[in-house]
Enzyme design. Structure first.
Site, PDB file in Angstrom:
ATOM      1  N   GLY A 319      91.397  65.507  92.108  1.00 36.77           N
ATOM      2  CA  GLY A 319      90.259  65.906  92.941  1.00 36.77           C
ATOM      3  C   GLY A 319      90.615  65.782  94.409  1.00 36.77           C
ATOM      4  O   GLY A 319      91.779  65.932  94.807  1.00 36.77           O
ATOM      5  N   SER A 320      89.622  65.438  95.210  1.00 33.23           N
ATOM      6  CA  SER A 320      89.826  65.430  96.661  1.00 33.23           C
ATOM      7  C   SER A 320      90.774  64.345  97.140  1.00 33.23           C
ATOM      8  O   SER A 320      91.208  64.377  98.294  1.00 33.23           O
ATOM      9  CB  SER A 320      88.479  65.273  97.372  1.00 33.23           C
ATOM     10  OG  SER A 320      87.658  66.364  97.033  1.00 33.23           O
ATOM     11  N   THR A 321      91.092  63.375  96.266  1.00 35.02           N
ATOM     12  CA  THR A 321      92.061  62.370  96.719  1.00 35.02           C
ATOM     13  C   THR A 321      93.391  63.053  97.037  1.00 35.02           C
ATOM     14  O   THR A 321      94.194  62.536  97.796  1.00 35.02           O
ATOM     15  CB  THR A 321      92.305  61.279  95.657  1.00 35.02           C
ATOM     16  OG1 THR A 321      92.778  61.896  94.458  1.00 35.02           O
ATOM     17  CG2 THR A 321      91.038  60.515  95.347  1.00 35.02           C
ATOM     18  N   PHE A 322      93.587  64.237  96.444  1.00 35.65           N
ATOM     19  CA  PHE A 322      94.830  64.972  96.663  1.00 35.65           C
ATOM     20  C   PHE A 322      94.940  65.476  98.108  1.00 35.65           C
ATOM     21  O   PHE A 322      96.008  65.839  98.577  1.00 35.65           O
ATOM     22  CB  PHE A 322      94.870  66.152  95.687  1.00 35.65           C
ATOM     23  CG  PHE A 322      96.211  66.833  95.589  1.00 35.65           C
ATOM     24  CD1 PHE A 322      97.284  66.222  94.953  1.00 35.65           C
ATOM     25  CD2 PHE A 322      96.387  68.108  96.113  1.00 35.65           C
ATOM     26  CE1 PHE A 322      98.500  66.857  94.851  1.00 35.65           C
ATOM     27  CE2 PHE A 322      97.617  68.746  96.010  1.00 35.65           C
ATOM     28  CZ  PHE A 322      98.680  68.126  95.378  1.00 35.65           C
ATOM     29  N   LYS A 323      93.776  65.464  98.826  1.00 28.98           N
ATOM     30  CA  LYS A 323      93.769  66.096 100.148  1.00 28.98           C
ATOM     31  C   LYS A 323      94.650  65.378 101.160  1.00 28.98           C
ATOM     32  O   LYS A 323      95.137  65.995 102.107  1.00 28.98           O
ATOM     33  CB  LYS A 323      92.326  66.204 100.663  1.00 28.98           C
ATOM     34  CG  LYS A 323      91.536  67.295  99.931  1.00 28.98           C
ATOM     35  CD  LYS A 323      90.080  67.298 100.344  1.00 28.98           C
ATOM     36  CE  LYS A 323      89.289  68.320  99.523  1.00 28.98           C
ATOM     37  NZ  LYS A 323      87.838  68.078  99.625  1.00 28.98           N
TER      38      LYS A 323
END
Lengths: 622, 367
Positions: A319-323
């Site tokens: 999810g957004s942790t990948f950002k």
């Protein structure tokens, strides 16, 4: 033709033959003298040994090594187990003895039969374990009826015990009876011995096991012990000290509570695991002497999969942790600069699809810092359109995703970092640009394990990646340290310091700023940096539903990865709550808050030295 | 078509045959005793051993029916054939007791490592006899013996069969020394092989390592590796002077003694027949070896001498190591006692060897 062998035996050859003849006679005379000693001089003594008395071997099992947490608290121990054993040779009527025994121990006749059966194939002087871990009443019964039970006795064997139950069970593993295959591979094991099957118990088997001792006992015709002829002391197993802090562990367990998921905390400067939670879990005590069929079925069929080792086997979309990885890649590759502003109107149209931002009305214009702080999806969709998937994949791998972390546990999954070659191999299809958009927000084909995400945020924090490890040292029972496991650096980011600083500042504001999605992880005393994530399990339709409206199995996972203190990181945490009732900021960030809060309170109380002593500076050469 | 020269019959070595038959007799009765039980007085092992002895006698006759000098031209072919069988073992072999040593041939199983001993002796005799003389041999002449030994030795070590590999090595060393290499050359050759020792050590099974280390310190593991030796010593010693009598050994009956009809068969024999019996057996072996030496000495050519001595050395080393191990004087490695231990391949190979010896002895007067 003259035969080749027409050659007289040379004189020298004959002379040397004589030398060998003498050597042969000397050799045989040596044997004669040895036999004289054995049969004539020591003969009487040996006859006494062989005829009137018999020598019995009694193994004394070594106590398996203790496992401690980093502060010396007991994690795994051994306790004595009283086992009723039977030596078939010492009982005149085996069937009667076994029958008496079955009555006393209230065992069924089927069990009795199996004991008889077991005893058949083996030499008659070998002990057969009739019942393990007998209780006090049985012990008293056996002692009082000893006369009716020739050949039956009680022995004490150490039994593995996990006083904390399900805590850390995936990491600790369990012991169980040695298998045929393991027996064949290592002759030090005997039937019925315990051996580490998984986790620490298996990986550190040779350190934990110790060396069995034993006695050579002279017994009379009815098996009574006459005297001990030789005795070899057993050597207990070594003490293994974990890097795990049981109190941080407990805090992490409380933080996750009854929800399914995983929390991993580690020291980003060394890779030492501080907490390792997988929920639900199982109690390794049930495996120690063979898990029952019912219990096994229950574990296997549980919809919450307690046997899955989530921290290294759960492959979730990050999810957004990948950002934070996307952000690093975009700046470092020069796709955008820190001041580049991108407008978010709530979504983008791309290739016939509408990619929405989590914020319905859109974020307006923002730069990278704000895009991370507020976790704007559109910003990252735009980055994806300006970057190749292979470039993104390269950065993801630099942070340790898509490959095993190398933690010393079996069956670690690699997760997936897709690129052009991967898609070709996996689906025999080209890569579509639209798929890069999903990857940019950690969805699509991207998956990672919680341990990988902990390692990735730790890499972000320090610029170096270390092999996660959970054993600090191995010492003899006397406390002499045999082995110390230091940090092992596996990668150093080749990214400009300015890029790292930019992303780290944004991650700090994710928590420290009131606009940040991760503000629920904020601490009073220490600055925290982190990133939230909410990963979709099932692709839902155009309409956004509230969590309560979605069946549990289809609800999103909540992620939060963090490190602290933001300016001098000493702990990194990744938490995932499966099928949560809310996003990462609402569900996972508070859990990480609790872990960090406990860690820093303990650090204050114990003094920093406890954690600092074995930390190595990140600038140590590779 | 077998043309039998009358002189050959005259010179047939009846003494050697008698000695061998006596030893085999001791072997069969001991196998009988070791495997005897009330339920089954005569075990199938005894029947099989007798059958193998019969096959062995035929093979022995075949081995003396031609002029042994013909072996010279066949030497390398025989060696290559035996090596091929040995190579087949890891591929097709059957596993027994944790190692792979046997080839299954219909109802029988063959242990190629027993036959390579003989084939290696023949090949070495061929190579060595042409250079042996009154002068010490040059060191380069060692290369071929080493090249013949190493493939066989390593294959056997891999099975793993440390004992047979040792016997093979000792036999090669004995032959090479006899052929006239200076002792120091042989030492140099050993120095060349020495770097391989760590390799050998790392390829040994843990139990083999343990047995070797246990020998140096038998007290270290009286329950595991030391157990064999302790029980064997008790069995032999308790036989005292006169023995407990046929079928009256108690150590072996109660299964205290492992591998009692193969590697530890002497312990059963010595328990039942005592020091007197043991002396009889040793005397038989001494007589056998003396007779073998006689054949070697009297052979009319160097090939015959070397061949006879090679067979002699194989028997001698096996007897010495097996008895040394049973009496606790040498480390425990798996090795059979020639003509006595249960085992068809071992018996067959040895009897072929004896046939060759007789062959050499008979033809010492022919030209």
């Amino acid at each position: 033709m003259i035969p080749l062998a027409q050659r007289e035996t040379p004189v020298a050859l004959r002379r040397r033959l004589a030398v060998f003849l003498i050597a042969t006679i000397v050799g045989l005379l040596g044997l004669v003298s040895r036999l004289w000693i054995l049969q004539v001089i020591e003969g009487e003594e040996k006859r006494v040994l062989s005829e009137n008395n018999r020598i019995r071997l009694h193994r004394v099992h070594a106590t398996r090594g203790t496992v401690l947490d980093r502060n010396g608290q007991v994690v795994v121990d051994s306790r004595p187990s009283f086992d009723a054993v039977l030596v078939p040779e010492d009982t005149s009527n085996l069937a009667v003895t076994v029958e008496n025994l079955a009555q006393l121990l209230q065992q069924s006749s089927a069990e009795t039969q199996s004991i008889l059966h077991q005893a058949k194939g083996r030499p008659a002087f070998q002990e057969v374990v009739v019942k393990r871990d007998v209780n006090w009443n049985d012990m008293v019964a056996l002692e009082t009826h000893q006369l009716d039970l020739p050949g039956v006795s009680l022995t004490i064997t150490p039994r593995r015990s996990y006083p904390l139950g399900a805590t850390l069970s995936q990491l600790l593993g369990y012991v169980s009876e040695v298998s045929e295959k393991e027996l064949a591979a290592d002759p030090r094991y005997r039937m019925g011995d315990l051996i580490g099957k998984t986790g620490l118990e298996r990986g550190w088997e040779s350190a934990l096991r110790g060396v069995d001792g034993g006695q050579q006992i002279e017994v009379d015709a009815v098996g009574r012990k006459l005297r001990v002829l030789r005795e070899v002391e057993e050597v207990p197993g070594n003490t293994v000290t974990l890097t795990v802090d049981l109190e941080v562990q407990a805090a992490a367990e409380r933080a996750l509570g009854e929800r399914d998921g995983s929390i991993v905390a580690l020291d980003p400067t060394s890779g030492e695991i501080l907490a390792y939670v997988n929920h639900p879990s199982y109690d390794p005590n049930v495996f120690a002497h063979g898990v029952s069929a019912d219990e096994w079925q229950r574990l296997m069929k549980d919809p919450h999969h307690p046997l899955t080792h989530r921290a290294i086997q759960g492959q979730y979309p990050p999810g957004s942790t990948f950002k934070f990885i996307m952000a690093t890649a975009a700046i470092e590759e020069g796709v955008i600069n820190p001041f580049t502003r991108i407008h978010c109107g709530g979504g983008v149209q791309f290739g016939g699809h509408y990619f929405r931002c989590w914020k319905k009305g859109g974020h307006g214009a923002l730069d990278l810092h704000e895009a991370l702080v507020q976790s704007c999806d559109v910003f990252f969709y735009q980055l994806a359109q300006r970057m190749q998937i292979d470039t993104i994949a390269r950065y993801a791998r630099a942070f340790g995703l898509g490959m095993p972390t190398g933690i010393a546990l079996e069956h670690e999954k690699t997760g997936t970092i897709p690129d052009v070659a991967w898609k070709k191999k996996r689906f025999h299809q080209p890569w579509y640009a639209g798929e890069t958009l999903s990857v940019a927000i950690g969805q699509g084909y991207v998956t990672a394990t919680p341990l990988q995400m902990a390692n990735a945020i730790a890499t972000m924090a320090t610029g170096s990646r270390f092999r996660p490890h959970f054993v600090k040292q191995v010492a003899t029972p006397d406390g002499e340290v045999i082995e110390r496991l230091g940090p092992e650096r596996t990668h150093q980011l080749k990214v400009r310091e300015t890029t790292l600083k930019l992303v780290r500042d944004a991650l700090r504001d994710v928590v420290q700023s009131d606009r940040g999605t991760g503000k629920k992880a904020r601490l009073k005393t220490v600055e925290v940096a982190g990133k939230t994530g909410t990963s979709q399990v099932v692709k839902l339709g155009e309409v956004r539903l509230k969590a309560a409206q979605i069946p549990w199995q289809s609800r999103d996972h909540a992620w939060f990865v963090a490190y602290a203190p933001a300016d001098n990181p000493e702990i990194a945490v990744a938490a995932i709550v499966e099928h949560a009732d809310g996003g990462g900021g609402a569900i996972a960030a508070p859990a990480v808050h609790d872990v960090l809060d406990t860690y820093f309170r303990l650090r204050e109380a114990r003094g920093k030295a406890n954690y600092a002593q074995n930390r190595s500076p990140a600038d140590r050469p590779l | 078509m077998l043309k039998i020269d009358r002189r050959l019959i005259v010179h047939f070595d009846w003494t050697l045959l008698l000695i061998v038959l006596l030893i085999i007799g001791c072997g069969v009765t001991t196998v009988l005793s070791a495997t005897h039980s009330a339920a089954r007085p005569v075990s199938s092992s005894v029947v099989r051993q007798l059958a193998w002895a019969g096959v062995g006698l035929l093979a022995m006759l075949a081995a003396l029916s031609f002029d042994y000098r013909r072996l010279e031209s066949w030497a390398y072919v025989i060696y290559a054939g035996a090596l091929l069988l040995l190579i087949l073992v890891p591929v097709l072999g059957a596993v027994g007791g944790g190692s792979r040593r046997w080839l299954i041939l219909g109802p029988a199983s063959l242990q190629p490592s027993e036959f390579i001993k003989l084939a290696l002796v023949v090949a070495l005799a061929r190579w060595l006899h042409r250079m042996t003389g009154d002068q010490p041999l040059p060191i380069r002449a060692l290369i071929v013996p080493l090249a013949l030994f190493l493939p066989a030795g390593l294959l056997i070590l891999r099975q793993p069969d440390l004992g047979t590999a040792m016997v093979l090595g000792l036999t090669v060393a004995s032959l090479v020394l006899l052929a006239g290499f200076r002792v120091r050359y042989v030492l140099i050759a050993l120095a060349v092989i020495a770097p391989a020792l760590p390799f050998v050590w790392s390829h040994l099974k843990p139990y083999q390592k343990q047995r070797l280390t246990t020998f140096l310190d038998p007290m270290a593991d009286p329950l595991g590796a030391g157990y064999h030796v302790i029980q064997s010593e008790i069995a032999i010693g308790s036989g005292q002077v006169w023995g407990k009598g046929f079928l009256h050994g108690t150590q072996s009956k109660l299964n205290f003694l492992p591998e009692q009809h193969t590697d530890f068969i002497f312990s059963v024999f010595a328990e039942e027949w005592g020091f007197i019996g043991a002396m009889v057996m040793l005397t038989l072996y001494l007589a056998l070896l003396l007779r073998c030496f006689m054949v070697a000495t009297r052979a009319k050519d160097a090939f015959g001498t070397l061949l006879a001595f090679g067979i002699t050395a194989t028997i001698f080393w096996q007897v010495l190591i097996n008895l040394g191990m049973a009496t606790g004087s040498l480390p425990v490695v798996g090795i059979t006692l020639p003509f006595v231990s249960y085992g068809g391949s071992s018996l067959l190979a040895l009897m072929i060897g004896i046939g060759l010896l007789m062959n050499i002895g008979m033809r010492r007067f022919t030209f």
